[in-house]
Design a protein around this motif. Sequence first.
Motif, short mmCIF file in Angstrom:
data_model
loop_
_atom_site.label_atom_id
_atom_site.label_comp_id
_atom_site.label_asym_id
_atom_site.label_seq_id
_atom_site.Cartn_x
_atom_site.Cartn_y
_atom_site.Cartn_z
N THR A 101 0.85 -1.19 0.00
CA THR A 101 0.00 0.00 0.00
C THR A 101 0.89 1.24 0.00
O THR A 101 1.98 1.22 0.56
N THR A 103 0.74 4.64 1.74
CA THR A 103 0.04 5.17 2.92
C THR A 103 0.60 6.55 3.23
O THR A 103 1.83 6.72 3.28
N GLY A 199 0.40 -1.07 6.30
CA GLY A 199 -0.50 0.00 5.84
C GLY A 199 -1.83 -0.01 6.58
O GLY A 199 -2.28 1.02 7.09
N LEU A 210 -4.65 4.94 3.58
CA LEU A 210 -4.21 4.34 2.32
C LEU A 210 -4.62 5.26 1.18
O LEU A 210 -5.75 5.75 1.16
#
Length: 346
Positions: A101, A103, A199, A210
């Motif tokens: 992810t 983030t 994340g 996110l």
Amino acid sequence: MSHPHHHATSPELERLTLGFVPLLDAALLIVARERGCFADQGLDVSLSRENAWATLRDKVAAGLLDGAQMLAPMPLAMSLGLGRAPCDTLAPLLLSRNGNTVTLSATLSEASGATLGDAPVVSALALGNWLRGPGSGKRPRLAMVYPYSCQHYQLREWLTLGDIDPERHVELVALPPPRMVEALRSGEIDGFCAGEPWGTLARHCGAGRLVATGDQLWPDHPEKVLGVTRSWAERYPATLGALLRALVAASEWLAASPENRRQALAWLALPPYLDHSVRHLESLGLNAAPIRQRLYGTGMLRPTPQDALHFAEPIARQLEAQGGRFSPGQLAACYSPVHFDAATHH
């Protein structure tokens, strides 16, 4: 489950140690140990938790670990001598696809309006437009896990979608995955790209949001692999075959039922593995949008050089920038399915 005596040759090594970094995609290694898949193949495997990818890489190269969970680009980078002396390294099996992810801190996400949507270009442009505006102030510091990683290349790709120059408009730093959430919470960094569970843990504790996923940027890319040095693979071929069969068995067990996946999460939550960092997860919410992390499934584990093209391109650029020459033969050697096919009689 097949037993070692069903195979012509027993493993040369009875005891071995494999390295891992605390991430959800260490799951197959942890399942294979806790469920007895390694033992069924005549292997006594210890798992050694390493907190930083560079440490893990050095221990595999030095022979202190027999092999390890590795970032998918790492065997290629090691073979090419990027980041350290060259060490021919192979990826005979894929441990996961997707799972990363992008983030941002809650503060930066709110200020810029960058949020997770259907297309990563939207959040990237929101951040880019805010950075180009009057109120942005200092350059954000964004962390990735290792220079030769899908996380690094995906973070750069996401930034460029927002017309953000990774060299000029932000500061990129490398941090071990387990340090990301605390660094975000303390303001040491303003965002990161890392694999799960970091994340969603940042989101769960309110430190981050996110804004994009690796699956959005590179759908279904190989994320982690089993990595062994070429010299180790040549010295212990029967041990490698047994390892690969054990991991395939772990994958099949994980795929078999939701109960098994709940049990796997309970094992991941044990102190030697991921401990508190998975407490926020109800289940191994795998293959669910938007992260779509895959840890099992037909055809997931078999490596191919074609699969590696996503990250081979930025690696080739990094190598050429240093005056090196990239050869497709090296890519083919690192990600060849030959060991996997031999072990599983494909």
